[in-house]
Design an enzyme around this catalytic site. Sequence first.
Site, PDB file in Angstrom:
ATOM      1  N   TYR A  32      41.667  14.007  52.568  1.00  0.00           N
ATOM      2  CA  TYR A  32      40.390  13.719  53.230  1.00  0.00           C
ATOM      3  C   TYR A  32      39.290  13.843  52.171  1.00  0.00           C
ATOM      4  O   TYR A  32      38.346  14.623  52.297  1.00  0.00           O
ATOM      5  CB  TYR A  32      40.142  14.627  54.445  1.00  0.00           C
ATOM      6  N   HIS A  37      35.817  16.158  45.464  1.00  0.00           N
ATOM      7  CA  HIS A  37      37.179  15.945  44.951  1.00  0.00           C
ATOM      8  C   HIS A  37      37.159  14.925  43.812  1.00  0.00           C
ATOM      9  O   HIS A  37      37.802  15.115  42.786  1.00  0.00           O
ATOM     10  CB  HIS A  37      38.088  15.376  46.051  1.00  0.00           C
ATOM     11  N   LYS A 156      33.549  25.541  44.193  1.00  0.00           N
ATOM     12  CA  LYS A 156      33.331  25.705  45.635  1.00  0.00           C
ATOM     13  C   LYS A 156      34.225  26.814  46.187  1.00  0.00           C
ATOM     14  O   LYS A 156      33.826  27.592  47.048  1.00  0.00           O
ATOM     15  CB  LYS A 156      33.623  24.364  46.326  1.00  0.00           C
TER      16      LYS A 156
HETATM   17  P1  AMP Z   1      40.690  21.130  49.155  1.00  0.00           P
HETATM   18  O1  AMP Z   1      41.099  19.716  49.401  1.00  0.00           O
HETATM   19  O2  AMP Z   1      39.643  21.645  50.069  1.00  0.00           O
HETATM   20  O3  AMP Z   1      41.878  22.051  49.006  1.00  0.00           O
HETATM   21  O4  AMP Z   1      39.996  21.122  47.720  1.00  0.00           O
HETATM   22  C1  AMP Z   1      40.653  20.630  46.588  1.00  0.00           C
HETATM   23  C2  AMP Z   1      39.850  20.985  45.355  1.00  0.00           C
HETATM   24  O5  AMP Z   1      38.554  20.404  45.454  1.00  0.00           O
HETATM   25  C3  AMP Z   1      39.650  22.488  45.177  1.00  0.00           C
HETATM   26  O6  AMP Z   1      39.783  22.837  43.809  1.00  0.00           O
HETATM   27  C4  AMP Z   1      38.248  22.684  45.674  1.00  0.00           C
HETATM   28  O7  AMP Z   1      37.601  23.800  45.096  1.00  0.00           O
HETATM   29  C5  AMP Z   1      37.590  21.394  45.221  1.00  0.00           C
HETATM   30  N1  AMP Z   1      36.372  21.123  45.994  1.00  0.00           N
HETATM   31  C6  AMP Z   1      36.211  21.222  47.339  1.00  0.00           C
HETATM   32  N2  AMP Z   1      34.949  20.952  47.697  1.00  0.00           N
HETATM   33  C7  AMP Z   1      34.273  20.679  46.541  1.00  0.00           C
HETATM   34  C8  AMP Z   1      32.910  20.324  46.230  1.00  0.00           C
HETATM   35  N3  AMP Z   1      31.990  20.209  47.190  1.00  0.00           N
HETATM   36  N4  AMP Z   1      32.589  20.107  44.939  1.00  0.00           N
HETATM   37  C9  AMP Z   1      33.514  20.218  43.962  1.00  0.00           C
HETATM   38  N5  AMP Z   1      34.812  20.553  44.189  1.00  0.00           N
HETATM   39  C10 AMP Z   1      35.186  20.774  45.455  1.00  0.00           C
END
Ligand code: AMP
Length: 287
Positions: A32, A37, A156
Amino acid sequence: MQIVSSIAAMQRLAKKWQRAGTRIGFVPTMGYLHAGHLSLVKRARQAVGKNGKVVVSIYVNPTQFAPTEDLSKYPRDLKRDLKLLRELKVDAVFTPSDAEMYSNKSQNAFSTYVAEEKLSQTMEGASRPTHFRGVTTIVAKLFNIILPDVAVFGQKDFQQAAIIKRMVTDLNFPVKIIVAPTLREHDGLAMSSRNKYLTGDLRRQATILWRAIQKTQAAVKKAKSISAAKQKADLKKLIESEPDAKLDYVEFFDPETLSPVSKISHGAQIALAVFIGKTRLIDNAKL
Ligand code: AMP
């Protein structure tokens, strides 16, 4: 762009690249995808160069969700994610199934976990006791499957990044960890897949996390050193002035050790988790 869902095929591909001396950059995600990301994907490309390979995993990892959490409702849109990653010239997307990742779990035979035991005790770890064990286990598995030279994580999830760095050091994974900045919406809300849940007025209320951070940044700038206990009480009041907001925790800590501080001064880190309705949001920043 190759789309790979078997562990054996992904490992074969990674080993082939490794033998050819090709650098592999890796971004683990739960899909998503949003611009946050995508900024990590760009950072991974920058790290390995145009001759390197960039791999993104999309996997909603069940072991990092508690039974009461939003695993089954977690937003998914694989088709859109693949389109976005293709546009960024990602080389491979790893999209395993639960059966593939935890093949023996249905027989209750999956029984090896990776657990960091110190940095994971506070904040997210205190609120979600099994969460980080799930994270370190899946990231260790993904490192063994994708064999990255570099992996990019987002600030984040500040505590998560610190724990991954510690795991890599403690267990000697031959991978460099890069932590990339948080991308925000125009009103300061940190981008998150879970923002999809914020309908109607909840979306406006959700800016209270960023407003609380900014208020604390201004207070530290003005007073140089402030009491953490008083600031926590003030922020709880501020946050809960929004009708659907409930503070889970707010913490002030040393960004290296994650140890809480009683006096907040320049360079300390703030992290907080807030329920906006049923949606739990986290954010953090340097003060
Ligand atoms: P997730 O899909 O939530 O597991 O996140 C995957 C990666 O994206 C993780 O390393 C998160 O820290 C990073 N991430 C999530 N939200 C953000 C954001 N707003 N800015 C930068 N990186 C992010």
